[in-house]
Design a protein around this motif. Structure first.
Motif, PDB file in Angstrom:
ATOM      1  N   LEU A  25       0.858  -1.170   0.000  1.00 60.13           N
ATOM      2  CA  LEU A  25       0.000   0.000   0.000  1.00 60.13           C
ATOM      3  C   LEU A  25       0.897   1.223   0.000  1.00 60.13           C
ATOM      4  O   LEU A  25       1.766   1.368   0.871  1.00 60.13           O
ATOM      5  CB  LEU A  25      -0.894   0.002   1.247  1.00 60.13           C
ATOM      6  N   CYS A  26       0.722   2.084  -0.997  1.00 56.41           N
ATOM      7  CA  CYS A  26       1.571   3.270  -1.089  1.00 56.41           C
ATOM      8  C   CYS A  26       0.770   4.429  -1.682  1.00 56.41           C
ATOM      9  O   CYS A  26      -0.231   4.213  -2.365  1.00 56.41           O
ATOM     10  CB  CYS A  26       2.813   2.979  -1.920  1.00 56.41           C
ATOM     11  N   ALA A  27       1.210   5.644  -1.412  1.00 59.96           N
ATOM     12  CA  ALA A  27       0.509   6.827  -1.907  1.00 59.96           C
ATOM     13  C   ALA A  27       0.668   6.989  -3.416  1.00 59.96           C
ATOM     14  O   ALA A  27      -0.260   7.413  -4.097  1.00 59.96           O
ATOM     15  CB  ALA A  27       1.019   8.076  -1.193  1.00 59.96           C
ATOM     16  N   ARG A  28       1.841   6.654  -3.938  1.00 62.56           N
ATOM     17  CA  ARG A  28       2.095   6.807  -5.387  1.00 62.56           C
ATOM     18  C   ARG A  28       2.869   5.605  -5.903  1.00 62.56           C
ATOM     19  O   ARG A  28       3.692   5.030  -5.200  1.00 62.56           O
ATOM     20  CB  ARG A  28       2.893   8.077  -5.652  1.00 62.56           C
ATOM     21  N   PHE A  29       2.588   5.265  -7.153  1.00 61.47           N
ATOM     22  CA  PHE A  29       3.295   4.189  -7.830  1.00 61.47           C
ATOM     23  C   PHE A  29       3.253   4.488  -9.315  1.00 61.47           C
ATOM     24  O   PHE A  29       2.528   5.373  -9.757  1.00 61.47           O
ATOM     25  CB  PHE A  29       2.620   2.834  -7.517  1.00 61.47           C
ATOM     26  N   ARG A  30       3.976   3.767 -10.089  1.00 63.10           N
ATOM     27  CA  ARG A  30       4.013   4.031 -11.522  1.00 63.10           C
ATOM     28  C   ARG A  30       2.626   4.108 -12.109  1.00 63.10           C
ATOM     29  O   ARG A  30       1.755   3.379 -11.674  1.00 63.10           O
ATOM     30  CB  ARG A  30       4.812   2.939 -12.224  1.00 63.10           C
ATOM     31  N   PRO A  31       2.365   4.986 -13.060  1.00 64.53           N
ATOM     32  CA  PRO A  31       3.316   5.752 -13.855  1.00 64.53           C
ATOM     33  C   PRO A  31       3.832   7.012 -13.181  1.00 64.53           C
ATOM     34  O   PRO A  31       4.707   7.676 -13.711  1.00 64.53           O
ATOM     35  CB  PRO A  31       2.519   6.113 -15.111  1.00 64.53           C
ATOM     36  N   LYS A  78      -3.738  -1.753  -8.406  1.00 63.63           N
ATOM     37  CA  LYS A  78      -5.109  -1.258  -8.253  1.00 63.63           C
ATOM     38  C   LYS A  78      -5.023   0.160  -7.719  1.00 63.63           C
ATOM     39  O   LYS A  78      -4.345   0.417  -6.722  1.00 63.63           O
ATOM     40  CB  LYS A  78      -5.903  -2.133  -7.279  1.00 63.63           C
ATOM     41  N   ARG A  79      -5.703   1.069  -8.404  1.00 62.75           N
ATOM     42  CA  ARG A  79      -5.665   2.479  -7.994  1.00 62.75           C
ATOM     43  C   ARG A  79      -7.058   2.916  -7.529  1.00 62.75           C
ATOM     44  O   ARG A  79      -8.059   2.532  -8.106  1.00 62.75           O
ATOM     45  CB  ARG A  79      -5.206   3.341  -9.153  1.00 62.75           C
ATOM     46  N   PHE A  80      -7.084   3.748  -6.504  1.00 64.91           N
ATOM     47  CA  PHE A  80      -8.342   4.265  -5.967  1.00 64.91           C
ATOM     48  C   PHE A  80      -8.254   5.777  -5.877  1.00 64.91           C
ATOM     49  O   PHE A  80      -7.173   6.358  -5.986  1.00 64.91           O
ATOM     50  CB  PHE A  80      -8.643   3.635  -4.601  1.00 64.91           C
ATOM     51  N   ALA A  81      -9.403   6.414  -5.709  1.00 60.84           N
ATOM     52  CA  ALA A  81      -9.449   7.878  -5.630  1.00 60.84           C
ATOM     53  C   ALA A  81      -8.598   8.362  -4.461  1.00 60.84           C
ATOM     54  O   ALA A  81      -8.573   7.733  -3.402  1.00 60.84           O
ATOM     55  CB  ALA A  81     -10.891   8.347  -5.458  1.00 60.84           C
ATOM     56  N   PRO A  82      -7.893   9.485  -4.653  1.00 60.99           N
ATOM     57  CA  PRO A  82      -7.047  10.009  -3.567  1.00 60.99           C
ATOM     58  C   PRO A  82      -7.865  10.336  -2.324  1.00 60.99           C
ATOM     59  O   PRO A  82      -8.997  10.780  -2.399  1.00 60.99           O
ATOM     60  CB  PRO A  82      -6.445  11.279  -4.157  1.00 60.99           C
ATOM     61  N   PHE A  83      -7.261  10.095  -1.199  1.00 60.39           N
ATOM     62  CA  PHE A  83      -7.855  10.418   0.088  1.00 60.39           C
ATOM     63  C   PHE A  83      -7.215  11.694   0.585  1.00 60.39           C
ATOM     64  O   PHE A  83      -5.992  11.782   0.690  1.00 60.39           O
ATOM     65  CB  PHE A  83      -7.607   9.266   1.069  1.00 60.39           C
ATOM     66  N   HIS A  84      -8.018  12.693   0.885  1.00 66.22           N
ATOM     67  CA  HIS A  84      -7.502  13.980   1.357  1.00 66.22           C
ATOM     68  C   HIS A  84      -7.935  14.200   2.806  1.00 66.22           C
ATOM     69  O   HIS A  84      -8.992  14.760   3.078  1.00 66.22           O
ATOM     70  CB  HIS A  84      -8.016  15.115   0.479  1.00 66.22           C
ATOM     71  N   PRO A  85      -7.132  13.733   3.744  1.00 69.62           N
ATOM     72  CA  PRO A  85      -7.523  13.867   5.151  1.00 69.62           C
ATOM     73  C   PRO A  85      -7.394  15.282   5.694  1.00 69.62           C
ATOM     74  O   PRO A  85      -7.820  15.556   6.791  1.00 69.62           O
ATOM     75  CB  PRO A  85      -6.565  12.917   5.867  1.00 69.62           C
TER      76      PRO A  85
END
Length: 92
Positions: A25-31, A78-85
């Motif tokens: 689980l990470c905030a950013r990944f390729r591309p 698998k990418r999901f919508a950004p979470f803005h806490p």
């Protein structure tokens, strides 16, 4: 190869079944490429796939990339919508 308890016994026996993927689980990944963490995770996951593991990466979709894709066989993203806490996670 995995093991399981044989029905009606307490003995373990080999079982042919596909292992669960290793998940990151990470905030950013390729591309997306912003820095060393993303590049390092690419190298780690690629090497794990090369060694025969199945790898799944869960990450935010900040660039409009496909929601799911297989970058190389064995490496599924698998990418999901950004979470803005907001300020919930910041102390300053």
């Amino acid at each position: 190869m995995n093991t399981a308890v044989a029905p009606g016994t307490d003995r373990l026996r080999p079982v042919e079944r596909e292992a669960e993927p290793i998940c990151f689980l990470c905030a950013r990944f390729r591309p997306e490429q912003y820095g060393g963490v993303e590049e390092r995770l690419w190298h780690v996951t690629s090497e794990m796939v090369r060694q025969g593991h199945r790898v799944e990466v869960l990450t935010e979709n900040r660039s409009g990339a496909p929601a799911e894709e297989t970058l190389v066989p064995g490496l599924h993203v698998k990418r999901f919508a950004p979470f803005h806490p907001g300020r919930q996670w910041r102390w300053y």
